[in-house]
Design a protein around this motif. Structure first.
Motif, PDB file in Angstrom:
ATOM      1  N   PRO A   1       0.803  -1.223   0.000  1.00  0.00           N
ATOM      2  CA  PRO A   1       0.000   0.000   0.000  1.00  0.00           C
ATOM      3  C   PRO A   1       0.841   1.281   0.000  1.00  0.00           C
ATOM      4  N   HIS A   2       2.060   1.226   0.545  1.00  0.00           N
ATOM      5  CA  HIS A   2       2.910   2.423   0.583  1.00  0.00           C
ATOM      6  C   HIS A   2       3.275   2.909  -0.819  1.00  0.00           C
ATOM      7  N   ASP A   3       3.377   1.997  -1.765  1.00  0.00           N
ATOM      8  CA  ASP A   3       3.695   2.387  -3.140  1.00  0.00           C
ATOM      9  C   ASP A   3       2.608   3.267  -3.744  1.00  0.00           C
ATOM     10  N   VAL A   4       1.389   3.046  -3.318  1.00  0.00           N
ATOM     11  CA  VAL A   4       0.252   3.771  -3.882  1.00  0.00           C
ATOM     12  C   VAL A   4      -0.150   4.955  -3.007  1.00  0.00           C
ATOM     13  N   MET A   5      -0.129   4.746  -1.699  1.00  0.00           N
ATOM     14  CA  MET A   5      -0.668   5.733  -0.768  1.00  0.00           C
ATOM     15  C   MET A   5       0.392   6.617  -0.128  1.00  0.00           C
ATOM     16  N   GLY A   6       1.651   6.259  -0.278  1.00  0.00           N
ATOM     17  CA  GLY A   6       2.723   7.035   0.316  1.00  0.00           C
ATOM     18  C   GLY A   6       3.315   6.353   1.539  1.00  0.00           C
ATOM     19  N   ALA A   7       4.526   6.751   1.880  1.00  0.00           N
ATOM     20  CA  ALA A   7       5.286   6.114   2.964  1.00  0.00           C
ATOM     21  C   ALA A   7       4.625   6.247   4.325  1.00  0.00           C
ATOM     22  N   ASP A   8       3.801   7.275   4.515  1.00  0.00           N
ATOM     23  CA  ASP A   8       3.172   7.485   5.821  1.00  0.00           C
ATOM     24  C   ASP A   8       1.833   6.763   5.960  1.00  0.00           C
ATOM     25  N   TYR A   9       1.449   5.988   4.947  1.00  0.00           N
ATOM     26  CA  TYR A   9       0.182   5.253   5.015  1.00  0.00           C
ATOM     27  C   TYR A   9       0.276   4.237   6.153  1.00  0.00           C
ATOM     28  N   PRO A  10      -0.749   4.144   7.012  1.00  0.00           N
ATOM     29  CA  PRO A  10      -0.631   3.343   8.235  1.00  0.00           C
ATOM     30  C   PRO A  10      -0.827   1.835   8.070  1.00  0.00           C
ATOM     31  N   SER A  11      -1.075   1.367   6.877  1.00  0.00           N
ATOM     32  CA  SER A  11      -1.340  -0.059   6.686  1.00  0.00           C
ATOM     33  C   SER A  11      -0.202  -0.731   5.915  1.00  0.00           C
ATOM     34  N   GLN A  12      -0.025  -2.027   6.174  1.00  0.00           N
ATOM     35  CA  GLN A  12       0.973  -2.820   5.464  1.00  0.00           C
ATOM     36  C   GLN A  12       0.350  -4.141   5.056  1.00  0.00           C
ATOM     37  N   THR A  13       0.856  -4.693   3.989  1.00  0.00           N
ATOM     38  CA  THR A  13       0.510  -6.069   3.623  1.00  0.00           C
ATOM     39  C   THR A  13       1.814  -6.826   3.443  1.00  0.00           C
ATOM     40  N   PHE A  14       1.798  -8.083   3.741  1.00  0.00           N
ATOM     41  CA  PHE A  14       2.959  -8.956   3.532  1.00  0.00           C
ATOM     42  C   PHE A  14       4.232  -8.398   4.177  1.00  0.00           C
ATOM     43  N   ARG A  15       4.080  -7.838   5.367  1.00  0.00           N
ATOM     44  CA  ARG A  15       5.202  -7.207   6.063  1.00  0.00           C
ATOM     45  C   ARG A  15       6.377  -8.159   6.261  1.00  0.00           C
ATOM     46  N   VAL A  16       6.096  -9.366   6.718  1.00  0.00           N
ATOM     47  CA  VAL A  16       7.171 -10.325   6.993  1.00  0.00           C
ATOM     48  C   VAL A  16       7.828 -10.784   5.688  1.00  0.00           C
ATOM     49  N   LEU A  17       7.023 -11.043   4.674  1.00  0.00           N
ATOM     50  CA  LEU A  17       7.581 -11.435   3.379  1.00  0.00           C
ATOM     51  C   LEU A  17       8.508 -10.344   2.853  1.00  0.00           C
ATOM     52  N   ARG A  18       8.045  -9.115   2.883  1.00  0.00           N
ATOM     53  CA  ARG A  18       8.866  -8.008   2.400  1.00  0.00           C
ATOM     54  C   ARG A  18      10.169  -7.900   3.201  1.00  0.00           C
ATOM     55  N   LYS A  19      10.061  -7.968   4.523  1.00  0.00           N
ATOM     56  CA  LYS A  19      11.247  -7.868   5.383  1.00  0.00           C
ATOM     57  C   LYS A  19      12.247  -8.976   5.067  1.00  0.00           C
ATOM     58  N   ASN A  20      11.758 -10.207   4.930  1.00  0.00           N
ATOM     59  CA  ASN A  20      12.642 -11.337   4.644  1.00  0.00           C
ATOM     60  C   ASN A  20      13.294 -11.212   3.267  1.00  0.00           C
ATOM     61  N   GLU A  21      12.519 -10.769   2.282  1.00  0.00           N
ATOM     62  CA  GLU A  21      13.082 -10.630   0.941  1.00  0.00           C
ATOM     63  C   GLU A  21      14.066  -9.464   0.864  1.00  0.00           C
ATOM     64  N   MET A  22      13.816  -8.412   1.592  1.00  0.00           N
ATOM     65  CA  MET A  22      14.768  -7.301   1.621  1.00  0.00           C
ATOM     66  C   MET A  22      16.088  -7.786   2.219  1.00  0.00           C
ATOM     67  N   ALA A  23      16.005  -8.590   3.259  1.00  0.00           N
ATOM     68  CA  ALA A  23      17.221  -9.111   3.897  1.00  0.00           C
ATOM     69  C   ALA A  23      17.945 -10.114   3.002  1.00  0.00           C
ATOM     70  N   THR A  24      17.187 -10.944   2.298  1.00  0.00           N
ATOM     71  CA  THR A  24      17.788 -12.000   1.477  1.00  0.00           C
ATOM     72  C   THR A  24      18.228 -11.515   0.104  1.00  0.00           C
ATOM     73  N   PHE A  25      17.365 -10.712  -0.545  1.00  0.00           N
ATOM     74  CA  PHE A  25      17.602 -10.340  -1.943  1.00  0.00           C
ATOM     75  C   PHE A  25      17.916  -8.860  -2.141  1.00  0.00           C
ATOM     76  N   GLY A  26      17.770  -8.068  -1.077  1.00  0.00           N
ATOM     77  CA  GLY A  26      17.996  -6.633  -1.203  1.00  0.00           C
ATOM     78  C   GLY A  26      16.874  -5.913  -1.924  1.00  0.00           C
ATOM     79  N   GLU A  27      15.774  -6.599  -2.120  1.00  0.00           N
ATOM     80  CA  GLU A  27      14.598  -6.025  -2.768  1.00  0.00           C
ATOM     81  C   GLU A  27      13.374  -6.827  -2.336  1.00  0.00           C
ATOM     82  N   TYR A  28      12.203  -6.247  -2.563  1.00  0.00           N
ATOM     83  CA  TYR A  28      10.943  -6.957  -2.355  1.00  0.00           C
ATOM     84  C   TYR A  28      10.677  -7.724  -3.645  1.00  0.00           C
ATOM     85  N   ARG A  29      11.320  -8.876  -3.762  1.00  0.00           N
ATOM     86  CA  ARG A  29      11.337  -9.651  -5.004  1.00  0.00           C
ATOM     87  C   ARG A  29       9.948 -10.079  -5.456  1.00  0.00           C
TER      88      ARG A  29
END
Length: 139
Positions: A90-118
Motif C-alpha cells: 500500500p505504501h507504493d500507492v498511498m505514500g510512505a506514511d500510510y498506516p497499513s501494510q501487507t505482507f510485512r514479513v515477506l517483504r522484510k525477509n526478501e529485503m534481507a535476502t535479496f535486497g529487494e521486495y522480489r
C-alpha cells in the motif's frame, strides 16, 4: 458437515465454470510443478496426468511460478495494475506514511535476502507480461 450452499455462494472463490480449457492449461502445469517435488505426491501428479519424476526444488523457478499464478488470479478477480500494486504494498500507492501494510514479513525477509521486495517485482512483471499477451482473465 458441509457448509450450507448459500454460504459457499458468498465466498470470494471463482466457480469452476469460470475456468476455460486455456485457463486450466495455464494453471495446471504451474500448480503441478509447485506441488510435485517429492515422490509422496506421485499419486496426485499421476492423477493430473504427469508421468515423470518429481520436479526439482528450484527457489528462483518456484518464485516465478508463484508470481505468474498471483498475477493471473489478480487479473481473474479484476484487479488493475494499480490495485495490484496496492495489494502488494500500500505504501507504493498511498505514500510512505500510510498506516497499513501487507505482507510485512515477506517483504522484510526478501529485503534481507535479496535486497529487494522480489515478490512485488516478479508479480508485477508477470502481470505486465500477461496483459501484453492478453491472457484471458479479464472478466
Amino acid at each position: 458437515m458441509p457448509a450450507p450452499f448459500f454460504i459457499v455462494k458468498q465466498l470470494p472463490v471463482l466457480p469452476p465454470s469460470f475456468y476455460s480449457a486455456d485457463d486450466v492449461d495455464f494453471i495446471l502445469p504451474r500448480v503441478l510443478e509447485l506441488t510435485f517435488t517429492s515422490n509422496t505426491m506421485a499419486p496426485f501428479a499421476r492423477g493430473m496426468g504427469h508421468v515423470g519424476a518429481p520436479f526439482a526444488w528450484d527457489v528462483a523457478r518456484r518464485a516465478l511460478l508463484r508470481a505468474e499464478l498471483d498475477a493471473w488470479y489478480a487479473r481473474a478477480y479484476g484487479l488493475d495494475r494499480r490495485q495490484l500494486e496496492y495489494v502488494l504494498d500500500p505504501h507504493d500507492v498511498m505514500g510512505a506514511d500510510y498506516p497499513s501494510q501487507t505482507f510485512r514479513v515477506l517483504r522484510k525477509n526478501e529485503m534481507a535476502t535479496f535486497g529487494e521486495y522480489r515478490t512485488r517485482r516478479l508479480v508485477l512483471a508477470a502481470y505486465d507480461r500477461q496483459e501484453v499477451a492478453a491472457l484471458r482473465p479479464v472478466s
